[in-house]
Scaffold this active site. Structure first.
Site, short mmCIF file in Angstrom:
data_model
loop_
_atom_site.label_atom_id
_atom_site.label_comp_id
_atom_site.label_asym_id
_atom_site.label_seq_id
_atom_site.Cartn_x
_atom_site.Cartn_y
_atom_site.Cartn_z
CB THR A 59 4.59 -2.58 -1.94
OG1 THR A 59 4.03 -3.12 -3.33
CG2 THR A 59 4.44 -3.63 -0.98
CE LYS A 74 5.05 -6.48 -4.54
NZ LYS A 74 5.13 -5.29 -4.89
CE LYS A 93 8.49 0.06 -0.31
NZ LYS A 93 6.66 0.21 -1.01
#
Length: 291
Positions: free
Chosen positions: A100, A175, A243
């Site tokens: 990701t 995502k 993150k």
């Protein structure tokens, strides 16, 4: 075109990457492996994988390269560095970043790969450690249709819900949508468990009642039981969720989109990390709710 004789290079064998690589290995593919900590690849090596001493060596000796690393900075280094994949892979190589990461970085990798006749895709996943082990991940893909079709046999080994969302970067944007949906859902699951306990209910029985109704979600059915058991082992690290949410928040702000739920979830997870839970699973959020 790919075949069973194609050699798959794997960069990154953490909680997710090892299981994904193992499923490819079990399906009969030859595997090259590089990861910063060689010990993390021991299961793959014991089962016949070939260790490569660097990303550049792996890139030169692989027909397909799958990366599953930690942060966008890792992706940038692995792909765009002088000793990275783009500089060292052969023409016609397929490169699939399943980390990701940032959508603009996925687009940059695609551009630079195309200049060298390398076929790039961004293909982040969802489903956690369980999905990775069971080959049941959701795979969100950005790239060209013909490249997607070529690598579909590999995707089908690692996942079940596999959709080409658009051009380069579309997988990463998808995502971000996924992580935004999870962010507030995790708060709701924690609040629900805290409420059930405060009301004197048996929280396990409560989950049995609500998990199959309108409240149902992966977080409720898979992570809430871990919360009740005090199991905070990482299927997905707190630090990596922070993150992801940071990338999502930055992307949303660039588009002028307000995401107050995402902002609250990021704030809470940063608080959790400050309490020493960076390497715990995301279900450790329940610790902030006094249960």
């Amino acid at each position: 075109m790919l075949s069973k004789e194609s050699v798959i290079g794997i960069v990154g064998t953490g909680v997710m990457g090892e299981s994904m690589a193992r499923n490819l290995q079990k399906s009969g593919y030859s595997i090259n492996v590089f990861t910063r900590t060689k010990e993390k690849a021991h299961l793959l090596l014991e089962n016949g994988a070939t260790w490569k001493k660097s990303v550049s060596e792996l890139a030169k000796d692989s027909d397909v390269i799958v990366t599953m690393v930690g942060y966008p900075s890792d992706v940038e280094r692995v792909y765009l560095g002088q000793d990275g994949i783009i500089e060292n892979a052969n023409e016609g190589t397929y490169v699939i970043d399943m980390t990701t990461s940032k959508p603009p970085l996925a687009k940059q990798i695609d551009r630079e790969a195309a200049e060298r006749n390398i076929h790039a895709m961004d293909a982040p996943v969802s489903g956690g450690d369980v999905g990775a082990k069971n080959g049941a991940l959701a795979i969100m893909v950005g790239g060209e249709q013909d490249v997607f079709d070529d690598v579909m046999p590999l995707f089908e080994i690692m996942g079940e819900n596999i959709i080409l969302q658009g051009d380069a970067g579309a997988g990463q944007h998808t995502k971000m949508v996924n992580q935004i949906a999870i962010a507030t859902n995790m708060i709701g699951v924690c609040e629900a468990i805290a409420y059930a306990k405060k009301a004197g209910l048996n929280p396990t029985q409560v989950l049995d009642s609500i998990s199959t109704g309108a409240a149902g979600s992966f977080s409720l059915s898979k992570l809430a039981p871990r919360m009740l058991e005090g199991d905070y082992e990482p299927g997905f690290y707190v630090k990596h969720f922070i993150k992801d949410m940071t990338i999502a928040l930055d992307s949303a702000q660039e588009m002028g989109l307000s995401t107050p739920g995402l902002e609250l979830s990021l704030k809470l997870y940063k608080e959790l990390a400050e309490k020493g839970e960076n390497d715990s699973g995301t279900q450790a959020l329940i610790k902030l709710f006094g249960t």
